[in-house]
Design an enzyme around this catalytic site. Structure first.
Site, PDB file in Angstrom:
ATOM      1  N   SER A  32      39.072  34.026  36.815  1.00  0.00           N
ATOM      2  CA  SER A  32      39.748  34.573  35.641  1.00  0.00           C
ATOM      3  C   SER A  32      41.263  34.406  35.689  1.00  0.00           C
ATOM      4  O   SER A  32      41.921  34.386  34.648  1.00  0.00           O
ATOM      5  CB  SER A  32      39.406  36.059  35.487  1.00  0.00           C
ATOM      6  OG  SER A  32      39.734  36.788  36.660  1.00  0.00           O
ATOM      7  N   GLY A  69      35.189  35.659  36.660  1.00  0.00           N
ATOM      8  CA  GLY A  69      34.171  36.241  37.516  1.00  0.00           C
ATOM      9  C   GLY A  69      33.617  35.296  38.569  1.00  0.00           C
ATOM     10  O   GLY A  69      32.771  35.685  39.375  1.00  0.00           O
ATOM     11  N   ASN A  98      37.398  37.047  43.829  1.00  0.00           N
ATOM     12  CA  ASN A  98      36.219  37.835  43.437  1.00  0.00           C
ATOM     13  C   ASN A  98      35.301  38.098  44.632  1.00  0.00           C
ATOM     14  O   ASN A  98      34.643  39.146  44.688  1.00  0.00           O
ATOM     15  CB  ASN A  98      35.448  37.118  42.323  1.00  0.00           C
ATOM     16  CG  ASN A  98      36.154  37.226  40.992  1.00  0.00           C
ATOM     17  OD1 ASN A  98      36.601  38.291  40.599  1.00  0.00           O
ATOM     18  ND2 ASN A  98      36.287  36.105  40.301  1.00  0.00           N
ATOM     19  N   ASP A 179      44.716  46.327  33.768  1.00  0.00           N
ATOM     20  CA  ASP A 179      43.776  46.366  34.895  1.00  0.00           C
ATOM     21  C   ASP A 179      44.460  46.165  36.242  1.00  0.00           C
ATOM     22  O   ASP A 179      43.854  46.365  37.297  1.00  0.00           O
ATOM     23  CB  ASP A 179      42.659  45.332  34.711  1.00  0.00           C
ATOM     24  CG  ASP A 179      43.163  43.885  34.666  1.00  0.00           C
ATOM     25  OD1 ASP A 179      44.347  43.641  34.970  1.00  0.00           O
ATOM     26  OD2 ASP A 179      42.362  43.001  34.327  1.00  0.00           O
ATOM     27  N   HIS A 182      45.345  41.027  36.403  1.00  0.00           N
ATOM     28  CA  HIS A 182      45.571  39.783  35.666  1.00  0.00           C
ATOM     29  C   HIS A 182      46.939  39.785  34.985  1.00  0.00           C
ATOM     30  O   HIS A 182      47.339  40.792  34.403  1.00  0.00           O
ATOM     31  CB  HIS A 182      44.480  39.592  34.610  1.00  0.00           C
ATOM     32  CG  HIS A 182      43.099  39.502  35.179  1.00  0.00           C
ATOM     33  ND1 HIS A 182      42.280  40.606  35.314  1.00  0.00           N
ATOM     34  CD2 HIS A 182      42.407  38.444  35.668  1.00  0.00           C
ATOM     35  CE1 HIS A 182      41.140  40.229  35.856  1.00  0.00           C
ATOM     36  NE2 HIS A 182      41.190  38.930  36.083  1.00  0.00           N
TER      37      HIS A 182
END
Length: 209
Positions: A32, A69, A98, A179, A182
């Site tokens: 991502s 992801g 991830n 979040d 990012h």
């Protein structure tokens, strides 16, 4: 020899003497962080890279195979077919975060990334490895091991290596999404600034102008 045929032959010889420009492929293999998460695609660093290179490196085509992801195992499963499809001169490899966020064994992450580097090199591509960090709440030992695996890989396979792609971004709340993982659209610009000094020498090595 008829004039038209002579003219055609002269044109062909001229083209051959000047050389024909061939597009050279750059493949971005990431998660991502390279897929413009929660942003418009044109705001992501990969799209910004395309714009940045358009003038100085017009023959470089950029193919973004990043998937939000994605884990190193998922990337490894897709990688051989992507190498075959795009036959890249360069590969930007940005995976592993991830795996760490899910607490996967880092030995397996390192092994997966190692195989991908080997496959890229066997295909004749130069690799730029993008390192990353994870939040400290995963424990100092685990976070340090994760950060260190990229240098281990870079040393083992002798590839160009950016230690932390989110340098000057990750701790700046104005450049990160809510979040905390990012970059914002503005943060993506700094990510590109971090990457370019490592990528440009690889492009220049091939003298693609």
């Amino acid at each position: 020899m008829p004039f038209k045929i002579r003219l055609l032959l002269s044109s062909i010889l001229l083209i051959l003497s000047l050389g024909v420009a061939h597009a050279s492929s750059l493949l971005v293999m990431g998660d991502s962080l390279s897929a413009a998460h929660n942003l418009r695609q044109q705001e992501g660093w990969v799209s910004l890279l395309k714009n940045s290179l358009a003038h100085s490196y017009p023959n470089v085509t950029i193919n973004n195979a990043s998937v939000s992801g994605e884990t190193s195992q998922g990337g490894l499963s897709r990688f051989p077919s992507l190498l075959q499809e795009y036959t890249p001169y360069w590969v930007i490899l940005e995976l592993g975060a991830n795996d760490a966020l899910r607490g996967y064994p880092l030995d397996q992450t390192r092994a997966n990334l190692g195989v991908m580097i080997e496959q890229a090199q066997q295909a004749g591509a130069q690799v730029l490895l993008l390192g990353n960090r994870i939040p400290q709440n995963y424990g100092k030992r685990y976070t340090d091991m994760f950060f260190g695996l990229y240098k281990t890989l870079a040393d083992q396979y002798d590839v160009t290596y950016l230690p932390f792609m989110l340098e000057h971004v990750a701790l700046n709340k104005t450049l990160m999404q809510q979040d905390g993982l990012h970059p914002t659209a503005e943060g993506q610009k700094q990510v590109l600034k971090n990457i370019l000094p490592y990528l440009i020498p690889l492009l220049d090595k091939e003298k693609i102008q």
